[in-house]
Design an enzyme around this catalytic site. Structure first.
Site, PDB file in Angstrom:
ATOM      1  N   ASP A   1       2.201   5.271 -56.808  1.00  0.00           N
ATOM      2  CA  ASP A   1       2.760   4.356 -55.819  1.00  0.00           C
ATOM      3  C   ASP A   1       2.305   2.929 -56.084  1.00  0.00           C
ATOM      4  OD1 ASP A   1       3.970   3.292 -53.597  1.00  0.00           O
ATOM      5  OD2 ASP A   1       2.518   4.090 -52.166  1.00  0.00           O
TER       6      ASP A   1
ATOM      7  N   ASP B   1       8.514  -1.217 -55.753  1.00  0.00           N
ATOM      8  CA  ASP B   1       7.774  -0.122 -55.125  1.00  0.00           C
ATOM      9  C   ASP B   1       8.232   1.224 -55.677  1.00  0.00           C
ATOM     10  OD1 ASP B   1       6.398   1.597 -53.492  1.00  0.00           O
ATOM     11  OD2 ASP B   1       7.357   0.963 -51.630  1.00  0.00           O
TER      12      ASP B   1
END
Length: 389
Positions: A46, A274
């Site tokens: 992430d 992201d």
């Protein structure tokens, strides 16, 4: 020229550490193997958060309202990390770990120090979150998460005085400990297949996470290097360079290009890259105009599209270069309706009005089409268009 990324990787092959990625949860998540205290788990990678955490053995599973539910409901891929089996585990007294995510999931516990290995890269005395309570909807494969963003987003607090205790995430410690040849990491996320998206098993060969080098996939000569957008502590306005505080990997989007885009203002300077978000979350005006060209239907807070539709072209202009998104990424499987018919949603969704404080996201729908390299010392991001695959 299209072999640029592979060539750069091979120049430093002896010291570059590469972790292969697999897909999970219908290829909406990208996982890497991580070894902590001699125990190996699959974790989500992430770039939109900073903490590395694992569910620990004996964790309590909760629903989103805080009520206990069976451990299997959390969907972790193992029973969790067992500190008793580790020779390198060090508890961090008087700390708490608490993190929430945009979908409402949250986790809590305490912090600890451990030896952590990802893709051959080992960091010692790494601070991690040990999750004792989890409100989590897992994929049955992952047991945690590897956060790759800046220290300002870490989530540990001193319980004796209630103040946050910022620390160096995994990759920042790798640079500090001189474990890699260059202070950057690189990600290439492959799009999944329809067959794999409908399988509960992990989908292999879905990309790479490279530490100290470039992810080894073919790229074109369309490349842009951009300053990471930090923010001013005084005004909270997006800034870069001296005086900036960095958190997410935010970039300046000069414009979005799609049918009808000339009629609206599309530039946006509060947009983050992201890997932990599947969709592109765009300003309302952008999402509305694009999905109108898609003949999308708005309901239940999503733009739904025909699974057999042909997606309108969509491109993102960064640093004066135009990066295209393959139409296959703009049609995202969304399960089946009550009649068993396949449902799909647009890969470009409404992230809210474009106003002060808004943050928008270029997620996996965009990242499938580029190799993205994050330099944490120069605070720069390099984006390279991938060769068609």
């Amino acid at each position: 020229m299209f072999l640029l990324a592979l060539s750069i990787l091979l120049l430093g092959a002896a010291s570059v550490d590469v972790a292969p990625l697999v897909g999970a949860q219908h290829d909406y998540e990208y996982l890497a193997n991580i070894t902590v205290g001699g125990q190996t788990f699959s974790v989500i990678i992430d770039t939109g958060s900073s903490d590395t955490w694992l569910a620990q053995k004996g964790f309590a599973c909760l629903n989103l309202t805080g009520h206990p539910v069976p451990a299997a409901t959390c969907g972790f891929g193992s029973q969790g990390f067992d500190s008793k089996l580790s020779k390198s585990f060090q508890p961090y007294p008087s700390t708490s770990f608490y993190i929430t995510y945009g979908d409402g999931e949250y986790l809590s516990g305490a912090a600890a120090f451990e030896t952590v290995t990802v893709g051959g890269l080992t960091v010692t005395h790494q601070e991690i979150g040990m999750v004792a309570s989890a409100a989590w909807t897992g994929d049955g494969i992952n047991t945690g998460l590897l956060g790759l963003a800046y220290p300002s987003l870490t989530s540990v607090e001193n319980t004796s005085h209630g103040q946050g205790m910022l620390y160096n995430p995994f990759f920042f410690n790798a640079v500090k400990q001189n474990k890699i040849p260059h202070p950057y990491f690189s990600i290439a996320l492959n799009r999944g297949t329809i067959t794999a998206e409908h399988s509960p098993r992990p989908d292999p060969h879905l990309g790479y996470l490279a530490f100290g080098g470039i992810a080894p996939v073919p790229v074109t000569n369309t490349t842009a290097t951009l300053p990471v957008q930090g923010f001013s502590i005084a005004t909270h306005a997006p800034v870069s360079g001296a005086g900036a505080t960095y958190s997410y990997y935010g970039v300046d989007v000069q414009k979005y290009v799609f049918p009808g885009s000339a009629a609206i203002f599309t530039a946006q300077n509060s947009t983050i890259l992201d890997s932990g978000t599947t969709l592109n979350l765009m300003p309302s005006a952008v999402a509305q105009k694009y999905n109108a060209a898609f003949n999308a239907t708005w309901r239940d807070g999503q733009y739904y599209v025909d699974c057999a539709a042909k997606a309108p072209p969509f491109a993102v202009v960064l640093g004066g270069k135009t990066f295209t998104i393959d139409g296959r990424d703009q049609i995202v499987s969304f399960g089946k309706d009550a009649d068993g018919k396949e449902m799909c949603i647009s890969g470009t969704q409404d992230g809210g009005p474009d106003m002060q404080g808004s943050v928008f996201i270029l997620g996996d729908v965009f990242l499938h089409n580029v190799v993205t390299t994050f330099d944490i010392q120069k605070n720069q991001v390099t984006v390279s268009q991938r060769q068609h695959y």
